[in-house]
Motif scaffolding. Structure first.
Motif, PDB file in Angstrom:
ATOM      1  N   HIS A  23     -14.871 -39.159  28.091  1.00 33.33           N
ATOM      2  CA  HIS A  23     -14.949 -40.428  28.810  1.00 33.33           C
ATOM      3  C   HIS A  23     -16.361 -40.686  29.335  1.00 33.33           C
ATOM      4  CE1 HIS A  23     -10.817 -41.694  28.739  1.00 33.33           C
ATOM      5  NE2 HIS A  23     -10.370 -40.597  29.331  1.00 33.33           N
ATOM      6  N   ALA A  24     -16.950 -39.682  29.944  1.00 32.88           N
ATOM      7  CA  ALA A  24     -18.222 -39.869  30.642  1.00 32.88           C
ATOM      8  C   ALA A  24     -19.400 -40.031  29.689  1.00 32.88           C
ATOM      9  CB  ALA A  24     -18.469 -38.691  31.582  1.00 32.88           C
ATOM     10  N   HIS A  25     -19.374 -39.324  28.574  1.00 32.06           N
ATOM     11  CA  HIS A  25     -20.544 -39.289  27.694  1.00 32.06           C
ATOM     12  C   HIS A  25     -20.285 -39.814  26.288  1.00 32.06           C
ATOM     13  CE1 HIS A  25     -22.699 -36.945  30.723  1.00 32.06           C
ATOM     14  NE2 HIS A  25     -21.605 -36.198  30.835  1.00 32.06           N
ATOM     15  N   GLY A  26     -19.018 -39.893  25.895  1.00 37.27           N
ATOM     16  CA  GLY A  26     -18.692 -40.278  24.531  1.00 37.27           C
ATOM     17  C   GLY A  26     -18.433 -39.057  23.678  1.00 37.27           C
ATOM     18  N   PRO A  27     -17.696 -39.225  22.581  1.00 40.97           N
ATOM     19  CA  PRO A  27     -17.305 -38.083  21.757  1.00 40.97           C
ATOM     20  C   PRO A  27     -18.381 -37.557  20.823  1.00 40.97           C
ATOM     21  CG  PRO A  27     -16.371 -40.094  20.866  1.00 40.97           C
ATOM     22  CD  PRO A  27     -17.053 -40.484  22.143  1.00 40.97           C
ATOM     23  N   MET A  78     -10.217 -39.280  20.950  1.00 38.20           N
ATOM     24  CA  MET A  78     -11.220 -40.022  21.722  1.00 38.20           C
ATOM     25  C   MET A  78     -12.080 -40.806  20.748  1.00 38.20           C
ATOM     26  SD  MET A  78     -12.355 -40.386  24.958  1.00 38.20           S
ATOM     27  CE  MET A  78     -11.650 -38.933  25.749  1.00 38.20           C
ATOM     28  N   THR A  79     -12.510 -41.985  21.166  1.00 39.64           N
ATOM     29  CA  THR A  79     -13.412 -42.783  20.330  1.00 39.64           C
ATOM     30  C   THR A  79     -14.541 -43.335  21.178  1.00 39.64           C
ATOM     31  OG1 THR A  79     -13.422 -44.423  18.536  1.00 39.64           O
ATOM     32  CG2 THR A  79     -12.354 -45.075  20.596  1.00 39.64           C
ATOM     33  N   THR A  80     -15.621 -43.715  20.537  1.00 36.37           N
ATOM     34  CA  THR A  80     -16.767 -44.293  21.234  1.00 36.37           C
ATOM     35  C   THR A  80     -16.462 -45.738  21.611  1.00 36.37           C
ATOM     36  OG1 THR A  80     -18.306 -42.878  20.027  1.00 36.37           O
ATOM     37  CG2 THR A  80     -19.218 -44.871  21.049  1.00 36.37           C
ATOM     38  N   VAL A  81     -16.750 -46.095  22.859  1.00 38.37           N
ATOM     39  CA  VAL A  81     -16.511 -47.454  23.340  1.00 38.37           C
ATOM     40  C   VAL A  81     -17.679 -48.347  22.931  1.00 38.37           C
ATOM     41  CG1 VAL A  81     -16.273 -48.892  25.407  1.00 38.37           C
ATOM     42  CG2 VAL A  81     -15.090 -46.685  25.261  1.00 38.37           C
ATOM     43  N   LYS A  82     -17.344 -49.493  22.386  1.00 43.78           N
ATOM     44  CA  LYS A  82     -18.353 -50.478  21.994  1.00 43.78           C
ATOM     45  C   LYS A  82     -18.864 -51.179  23.245  1.00 43.78           C
ATOM     46  CE  LYS A  82     -15.779 -51.164  17.700  1.00 43.78           C
ATOM     47  NZ  LYS A  82     -16.642 -50.360  16.833  1.00 43.78           N
ATOM     48  N   LYS A  83     -20.177 -51.281  23.395  1.00 46.09           N
ATOM     49  CA  LYS A  83     -20.743 -51.693  24.673  1.00 46.09           C
ATOM     50  C   LYS A  83     -21.782 -52.807  24.590  1.00 46.09           C
ATOM     51  CE  LYS A  83     -18.895 -49.260  28.053  1.00 46.09           C
ATOM     52  NZ  LYS A  83     -18.281 -49.923  29.221  1.00 46.09           N
ATOM     53  N   ARG A  84     -21.862 -53.551  23.514  1.00 49.39           N
ATOM     54  CA  ARG A  84     -22.866 -54.624  23.489  1.00 49.39           C
ATOM     55  C   ARG A  84     -22.447 -55.720  24.476  1.00 49.39           C
ATOM     56  NH1 ARG A  84     -22.850 -56.266  17.363  1.00 49.39           N
ATOM     57  NH2 ARG A  84     -20.622 -55.930  17.803  1.00 49.39           N
ATOM     58  N   GLY A 124      -2.127 -44.336  14.930  1.00 50.05           N
ATOM     59  CA  GLY A 124      -2.485 -44.307  13.518  1.00 50.05           C
ATOM     60  C   GLY A 124      -3.983 -44.214  13.278  1.00 50.05           C
ATOM     61  N   GLU A 125      -4.791 -44.516  14.284  1.00 47.57           N
ATOM     62  CA  GLU A 125      -6.241 -44.408  14.160  1.00 47.57           C
ATOM     63  C   GLU A 125      -6.639 -42.933  14.104  1.00 47.57           C
ATOM     64  OE1 GLU A 125      -8.226 -46.843  13.749  1.00 47.57           O
ATOM     65  OE2 GLU A 125      -7.202 -48.637  14.510  1.00 47.57           O
ATOM     66  N   MET A 126      -7.516 -42.584  13.160  1.00 45.76           N
ATOM     67  CA  MET A 126      -7.899 -41.181  13.021  1.00 45.76           C
ATOM     68  C   MET A 126      -8.554 -40.635  14.284  1.00 45.76           C
ATOM     69  SD  MET A 126      -6.762 -39.867  10.300  1.00 45.76           S
ATOM     70  CE  MET A 126      -7.642 -38.310  10.460  1.00 45.76           C
ATOM     71  N   ASP A 127      -9.282 -41.463  15.022  1.00 45.70           N
ATOM     72  CA  ASP A 127      -9.929 -40.988  16.245  1.00 45.70           C
ATOM     73  C   ASP A 127      -8.922 -40.604  17.326  1.00 45.70           C
ATOM     74  OD1 ASP A 127     -12.418 -41.221  15.160  1.00 45.70           O
ATOM     75  OD2 ASP A 127     -13.129 -42.806  16.499  1.00 45.70           O
ATOM     76  N   MET A 128      -7.668 -40.993  17.164  1.00 45.45           N
ATOM     77  CA  MET A 128      -6.634 -40.645  18.139  1.00 45.45           C
ATOM     78  C   MET A 128      -5.880 -39.367  17.763  1.00 45.45           C
ATOM     79  SD  MET A 128      -6.925 -42.869  20.569  1.00 45.45           S
ATOM     80  CE  MET A 128      -8.703 -42.757  20.224  1.00 45.45           C
ATOM     81  N   LYS A 129      -6.108 -38.828  16.570  1.00 48.70           N
ATOM     82  CA  LYS A 129      -5.405 -37.614  16.138  1.00 48.70           C
ATOM     83  C   LYS A 129      -5.891 -36.400  16.938  1.00 48.70           C
ATOM     84  CE  LYS A 129      -3.712 -40.087  12.671  1.00 48.70           C
ATOM     85  NZ  LYS A 129      -2.324 -40.583  12.639  1.00 48.70           N
TER      86      LYS A 129
END
Length: 429
Positions: free
Chosen positions: A211-215, A257-263, A365-370
């Protein structure tokens, strides 16, 4: 010595000490099935351990576990991919719509009650929904059970607490490696000195770092190395306490965990830009990652759904229209409208308040959630890579290992039977 939490001890009146504990005492019947008592079982969960986290980091201990046991390519958690709902699916074998722990936060649509996650862990009314967790099922059949920090382990079920449970100390850092070793020592002592049969052990990492830094960061790699050291410490402790022949170990997680888009102003989702929430909704939890819930005011559901249909990067469902694959439609607790963001997008209600660099809560179903899955012990095959499976099937596997009669569940022993040594396989519970 226990430093990491508050200890509660409860001896259920039906709990009896079993006399045949050694693996040598097990008998093989004419059909090649094991009779007699099951082996001991330790379930370990590393919160937020994505299925591929060990692929770009040297993890000699996890690699060794794979050689002496079984590794699944990945495991699929339930939707919702949140800590409490997913862990309760693991420990009950029920889909979220059946066990009704539908969020990390306890809430009440009618009163607008919202209880933060750490406080929710102590609220039995949130967990005691009619689905019976394995701790209770096992101790009602004479086994000695414990929970160390595991979500749901501190609740009472029909007034009955888990035999031994330890709460997390509020404010204590989740990544304290010294505390991790103390916790492992304590759990192994329960097995070796007090003859426990089944214990669940939870660690709050690598979720917090994700959460704090990204995966996909150096910090993520550092915490995976720390987890690998903890796995090695556990393995050596099992050997030192002469538990190797009598303890099965399952190492897994609740979600990825997935990276949050931040633009700015491009990736941010602020729902109040598209509909007047105060006017149209009476209850909401929307500032909580990629999953949101909302109760429209009377007569406003169609208007809410029409407005939400115009919001980019989300899908909104009336509860009655949720796809069956979500296993959420039958829930009585969920509000009438749920919102699922696309992978990497986070929901904001009225203002941009979200600060996490990594998150979960997206469709399973998203691979980042496996998630990760490793097992080893006297009942498991060695050096096997299994096909993926859903976490709902862990429950009947654990019941089989412990030789307890399962409560109603949504899993199947057929899914995991190939992980087991042939002489341990028996008909579905």
């Amino acid at each position: 010595m226990l430093k990491s939490g508050v200890l509660f001890l409860f001896r259920h009146p039906q709990t009896v000490k079993k006399s045949l504990r050694s693996s040598q005492m097990k008998l093989i019947d004419a059909d090649g099935r094991v009779s007699g008592p099951g082996h001991k079982l330790l379930l370990v969960s590393f919160d937020g351990f994505r299925w591929d986290y060990d692929q770009d980091v040297e993890t000699p201990e996890l690699d060794l576990i794979s050689r002496i046991g079984v590794r699944a390519k990945y495991m699929t958690p339930p939707t919702l991919t949140m800590t409490s709902p997913s862990h309760f699916t693991t420990i009950t074998g029920r889909w979220v719509e059946d066990h009704e722990v539908v969020h990390n936060m306890m809430f009440d649509q009618k009163t607008n009650l919202k209880v933060p996650h750490k406080q929710t862990l102590r609220r039995s009314e949130w967990w005691d929904t009619g689905a019976t967790p394995l701790w209770i099922t096992a101790q009602n059949q004479g086994l000695k059970v414990g929970s160390f920090h595991f979500p749901g382990g501190g609740a009472n079920y029909s007034g009955q607490p888990v035999g031994r449970h330890v709460f997390e100390t509020p404010g204590f850092p989740d990544d304290n490696e010294t505390e991790w070793r103390q916790n492992i020592d304590q759990v192994l002592d329960w097995f070796s000195e007090e003859d426990f049969d089944f214990v669940t052990l939870y660690f709050g990492e690598p979720d917090n770092v994700g959460h704090a830094h990204g995966p996909d960061t150096p910090q993520h790699k550092n915490i995976i190395r720390q987890i690998d050291r903890a796995v090695g410490y556990l393995r050596r402790g099992i050997d030192a306490q002469n538990l190797t022949r009598d303890l099965n170990v399952i190492i897994t997680s609740d979600h990825g965990m997935t990276t949050v888009k931040k633009r700015p102003l491009v990736d941010e989702i602020v729902l109040n830009w598209y509909l007047p929430l105060l006017k149209l909704a009476s209850f909401e939890i929307l500032d909580y990652g990629g999953f949101g819930i909302l109760t429209p005011r009377p007569g406003k559901e169609a208007e809410v759904l029409e407005a939400l249909a115009k919001v980019p990067n989300i899908t909104a469902f009336a509860k009655s229209q949720i796809p069956e694959s979500f296993h959420l439609k039958k829930s009585q607790r969920l509000p009438p409208v749920i919102i699922q963001a696309q992978l990497g997008f986070n929901l904001n209600s009225r203002f941009i308040v979200y600060v996490n660099k990594g998150d979960h809560g997206y469709h399973s179903g998203e691979m980042d959630m496996k998630t990760i899955f490793r097992v080893f012990g006297p009942d498991f095959r060695r050096d096997l890579v299994s096909e993926p499976f859903d976490s709902v099937h862990l429950y009947p596997l654990m019941c089989h290992l412990l030789r307890v009669t399962a409560a109603p569940h949504n899993g199947s022993t057929q899914v995991t039977q190939d992980l087991l040594l042939q002489h341990t396989i028996k008909a579905a519970l």
